[in-house]
Enzyme design. Structure first.
Site, mmCIF file in Angstrom:
data_model
loop_
_atom_site.group_PDB
_atom_site.id
_atom_site.type_symbol
_atom_site.label_atom_id
_atom_site.label_comp_id
_atom_site.label_asym_id
_atom_site.label_seq_id
_atom_site.Cartn_x
_atom_site.Cartn_y
_atom_site.Cartn_z
ATOM 1 N N THR A 197 41.907 50.568 38.527
ATOM 2 C CA THR A 197 41.653 49.313 39.180
ATOM 3 C C THR A 197 40.622 49.435 40.277
ATOM 4 O O THR A 197 39.933 50.434 40.391
ATOM 5 C CB THR A 197 43.008 48.840 39.750
ATOM 6 O OG1 THR A 197 42.879 47.515 40.166
ATOM 7 C CG2 THR A 197 43.452 49.717 40.876
ATOM 8 N N LYS A 201 48.575 44.475 43.090
ATOM 9 C CA LYS A 201 48.549 45.909 43.366
ATOM 10 C C LYS A 201 48.525 46.202 44.858
ATOM 11 O O LYS A 201 48.310 47.323 45.269
ATOM 12 C CB LYS A 201 47.329 46.526 42.690
ATOM 13 C CG LYS A 201 47.349 46.308 41.179
ATOM 14 C CD LYS A 201 46.043 46.667 40.552
ATOM 15 C CE LYS A 201 46.028 46.234 39.110
ATOM 16 N NZ LYS A 201 44.714 46.410 38.517
ATOM 17 N N GLY A 214 47.866 49.390 49.135
ATOM 18 C CA GLY A 214 47.387 49.110 47.797
ATOM 19 C C GLY A 214 47.257 50.395 47.007
ATOM 20 O O GLY A 214 47.016 51.453 47.572
ATOM 21 N N SER A 253 38.654 52.860 39.823
ATOM 22 C CA SER A 253 37.423 52.940 39.044
ATOM 23 C C SER A 253 36.277 52.172 39.668
ATOM 24 O O SER A 253 35.134 52.612 39.624
ATOM 25 C CB SER A 253 37.671 52.420 37.626
ATOM 26 O OG SER A 253 38.622 53.226 36.977
ATOM 27 N N CYS A 286 32.287 47.207 36.970
ATOM 28 C CA CYS A 286 33.324 48.114 36.455
ATOM 29 C C CYS A 286 34.156 47.438 35.361
ATOM 30 O O CYS A 286 34.748 46.383 35.598
ATOM 31 C CB CYS A 286 34.231 48.555 37.602
ATOM 32 S SG CYS A 286 35.584 49.619 37.063
ATOM 33 N N THR A 319 37.899 46.600 36.142
ATOM 34 C CA THR A 319 38.139 45.705 37.274
ATOM 35 C C THR A 319 37.850 44.276 36.823
ATOM 36 O O THR A 319 36.829 44.023 36.200
ATOM 37 C CB THR A 319 37.201 46.066 38.447
ATOM 38 O OG1 THR A 319 37.429 47.430 38.802
ATOM 39 C CG2 THR A 319 37.442 45.178 39.655
#
Length: 190
Positions: free
Chosen positions: A20, A52, A64, A143, A178, A181
């Protein structure tokens, strides 16, 4: 920090973590934590709106995670217990969790990273025993963390935007770059 950094120090034989984006921004007296909502399983997106990030210790601390969801929930529980034990002292709680994470055989196997912050401090914790406090109060994990962090730093240095607006724009940029994401962003602020 992106997943290649997370993966470069992984244990031999451990799975490659692609996850994420979590972004912490402390700027102009405000603290913000943002996270995307995408959950992947292998090469498939299985959820768009996961949360998250969490508020902890009487809503005075934000946390997080990036990495395995099950491992992250275990870390949230451990970190919350440390906050209770040390009466909300973020730095002491982070140091003690990092020590446990590095020395405990079960915790060392967790595939996750954690960012925690309050109004005065921000810390990144990892299973390698890393406990990092960024100089400027801006840190990203997962990521897309490197993309979000770079965008947030550029916005903080070159605009008059507040912490929340910086986090929103930086996360949007990370979501455009990404593949792990998405643009379903959750933002919590202190």
């Amino acid at each position: 920090m992106n997943s290649s950094r997370l993966n470069s120090s992984r244990r031999p034989g451990a799975p490659v973590v692609r996850s994420t984006t979590i972004l912490a921004v402390r700027h102009q007296g405000h603290s913000v934590l943002a996270g995307d909502g995408q959950v992947t399983l292998g090469d498939s997106i299985v959820k768009q709106g996961a949360r998250k990030i969490r508020r902890l210790y009487e809503n005075r601390v934000l946390a997080g995670f990036a990495g395995s969801a099950a491992d992250s929930f275990a870390l949230f529980s451990r970190f919350e217990a440390k906050l209770e034990q040390y009466r909300g002292n973020l730095e002491r709680s982070a140091v003690e969790l990092a020590k446990d994470w590095r020395t405990d055989r079960v915790l060392r196997r967790l595939e996750a990273m954690l960012v925690v912050l309050d109004t005065t401090s921000t810390f990144l914790l990892s299973g390698n025993g890393d406990l990092i406090e960024p100089d400027d109060g801006i840190i990203g994990i997962g990521s897309g963390g490197g993309y979000a962090m770079a965008a947030a730093r550029a916005l903080a240095h070159n605009t008059d935007l507040g912490a929340r607006a910086i986090a929103e724009r930086a996360m949007a940029i990370a979501a455009e770059i990404c593949i792990y994401t998405n643009a379903t962003i959750t933002i919590e602020d202190l």
